[in-house]
Every structure is written in structure tokens, then in C-alpha cells.
Enzyme design. Structure first.
Site, PDB file in Angstrom:
ATOM      1  N   LYS A 161      62.107  15.494-113.576  1.00 53.97           N
ATOM      2  CA  LYS A 161      61.991  15.019-114.895  1.00 53.97           C
ATOM      3  C   LYS A 161      60.928  13.484-115.339  1.00 53.97           C
ATOM      4  O   LYS A 161      60.355  13.382-116.285  1.00 53.97           O
ATOM      5  CB  LYS A 161      63.193  14.243-115.520  1.00 53.97           C
ATOM      6  CG  LYS A 161      64.350  14.616-116.150  1.00 53.97           C
ATOM      7  CD  LYS A 161      65.651  14.326-116.601  1.00 53.97           C
ATOM      8  CE  LYS A 161      66.130  15.337-117.309  1.00 53.97           C
ATOM      9  NZ  LYS A 161      67.734  15.107-117.760  1.00 53.97           N
ATOM     10  N   LEU A 209      77.398  12.759-117.863  1.00 45.86           N
ATOM     11  CA  LEU A 209      76.489  13.582-118.390  1.00 45.86           C
ATOM     12  C   LEU A 209      76.094  14.814-117.598  1.00 45.86           C
ATOM     13  O   LEU A 209      76.307  15.809-118.552  1.00 45.86           O
ATOM     14  CB  LEU A 209      74.901  13.000-117.546  1.00 45.86           C
ATOM     15  CG  LEU A 209      74.456  12.634-119.035  1.00 45.86           C
ATOM     16  CD1 LEU A 209      75.153  11.212-119.309  1.00 45.86           C
ATOM     17  CD2 LEU A 209      73.088  11.716-118.940  1.00 45.86           C
ATOM     18  N   SER A 249      72.089  26.177-119.978  1.00 48.32           N
ATOM     19  CA  SER A 249      70.758  25.968-121.037  1.00 48.32           C
ATOM     20  C   SER A 249      70.206  27.994-121.605  1.00 48.32           C
ATOM     21  O   SER A 249      69.697  28.095-122.914  1.00 48.32           O
ATOM     22  CB  SER A 249      69.209  25.855-120.347  1.00 48.32           C
ATOM     23  OG  SER A 249      69.528  24.195-120.187  1.00 48.32           O
TER      24      SER A 249
END
Length: 250
Positions: free
Chosen positions: A65, A208, A16
């Protein structure tokens, strides 16, 4: 200076910071900064917000999350239905949770499989699996979740042991989606506990994981003729969706 960042633990696998730093450079954005905020426990989250008052947006990764939800003021309706957050918009008045994994996965999967709608096996039951499951529902694709532990209350969950003992499940659900971090750098030799002998030319394997770009299970699946895809496109799509959320109305 507007600050953005990623919370999770650990963050050694994250792309990221490099993704957003390159975006800022490429697009000539000079008043923004993206950093990694490794939190050993979610209870440290409020202190981070106090320490970094310039934060206006955060991404959320494993294992927070779901754990971060009690710290938020409200959830976007779609995110509330999924039950997992991977994007937080920080305003002077509130913290709002979103799920851009859903958009990233759904778009990426549709780009890959086209009009086909194979049944799917979802490896894992964490936050990412919830976004994947919602996307499959909305694409009208049947699925089962595969868990390490039995869940007698769930009609849509099987164990890895049950999967190994029932090869016909893979025939009925030829799309296999790994939503766990197994195989992520630096543990690139690790495999989800699924027999590689189940793979063949009729299978699709979507991982993923995006670091490394080809996981060991992707390699094993490809050797046996299965079609494979990693999570890099999903990462890009969900990151841009988060950027749009953070800057909406600005």
C-alpha cells in the site's frame, strides 16, 4: 474484456475475487473479469501491466500500500494526505492512486458506534493504519498508534510493552482497532501482542481482518464482554467505492 484485480503478497486471505465475481454475476456484468495477481516483490508491478494490457483497475493489499506509490503518476489529494494506496485507476495516460480503505473504515465505524466518540488505540503502523488514523482525525476521535518498536520521534505512538504496563491507556482509549494481518487465515491461532486481560464490558474491539469472520482476539474480547466487529462491512464498502472510481466517467 475489462480486467480488474488485486496485487499483494500473499493473497491466500483475499475475498476480493469472490466478491467481484459474485457482483458481476448478480448484476449481469458480462464484460468484466477480476483476478488475483500475487507479486513476490513490488518491482514486478510494471511487468504485470505490460503482461495484462486489459487491466483498468487494481486493488492493493499488504505489503504494497505504500511501496506501490513510486510507480504511480499521481495520487488523489485525499490519498496523498493518508500516504497509502489501496486502489489504482489505470487509464491510457496515467496510473492514479486512491485510498478507499478510508471511506470503508470511516463509514463502517460510524455505523457501529453511532454518535459515540471513544478514544482509540490503533494496533499497527502500516498502510491500513494510515487510513484508519485519518478517519479518526476527521471524526474528531483521539488516538494512539501501538507499534512493536519504539518511535521516539512520534508523540502519538506507544509500544505493545508500554500498553501492557499501562492498563490505564485502555481506559482512556477504549476503542481498540487491529490494522495488522495478525490472526488472518491460515494463521487463525495468532494473536496481536496485547494482553486479553485488558478487555472488558467498556471496550470496543474492531478487527480489520475479515477471514476468519471472528478472529481469536475477537473471541477473547467478546468473552470478557467487549463489543466486537470485523472488517467485512469495511471490505464491501471500500470495494464498491473502488468500483465507482474505476468506472467514473464511463
Amino acid at each position: 474484456m475489462k480486467k480488474y484485480g488485486l496485487i499483494g503478497f500473499p493473497l491466500t486471505h483475499s475475498f476480493s475475487k469472490s466478491y467481484f465475481s459474485e457482483k458481476f454475476r448478480r448484476e449481469g456484468i458480462t464484460d468484466c473479469q477480476y483476478d488475483l495477481y500475487e507479486l513476490p516483490e513490488i518491482q514486478s508491478f510494471p511487468a504485470l501491466l505490460v503482461k495484462e494490457p486489459e487491466l483498468v483497475g487494481l486493488n492493493v493489499t499488504i505489503p504494497y500500500k505504500q511501496q506501490v506509490i513510486p510507480y504511480l503518476d499521481r495520487l488523489d489529494p485525499a490519498c496523498k494526505e493518508i500516504g497509502a494506496v489501496n486502489c489504482i485507476k489505470i487509464t491510457p495516460l496515467e496510473l492514479i492512486g486512491y485510498n478507499t480503505d478510508y471511506f470503508g473504515f470511516k463509514t463502517s465505524l460510524s455505523n457501529w458506534i453511532g454518535e459515540e466518540r471513544p478514544g482509540a488505540l490503533i494496533l499497527g503502523t502500516g498502510g491500513a493504519s494510515r487510513a484508519v488514523a485519518q478517519a479518526l482525525k476527521d471524526l474528531h476521535m483521539p488516538f494512539l498508534r501501538i507499534s512493536r518498536s519504539p518511535r521516539p520521534d512520534s508523540k502519538t505512538t506507544r509500544t505493545y510493552d508500554a500498553l501492557a504496563a499501562s492498563p490505564q491507556l485502555v481506559q482512556s482509549y477504549p476503542l481498540i482497532i487491529n490494522t495488522t494481518p495478525v490472526g488472518t487465515y491460515p494463521h487463525t491461532a495468532d494473536l496481536p501482542p496485547i494482553p486479553v486481560s485488558l478487555f472488558g464490558p467498556d471496550q470496543w474491539y474492531y478487527d480489520l481482518v475479515y477471514n476468519p469472520e471472528e478472529t481469536r482476539l475477537m473471541q477473547e474480547a467478546a468473552k470478557r464482554g467487549a463489543k466486537t466487529k470485523n472488517g467485512l462491512e469495511m471490505l464491501h464498502l471500500q470495494a464498491e467505492a473502488a468500483w465507482d472510481i474505476w468506472n467514473e466517467g464511463n
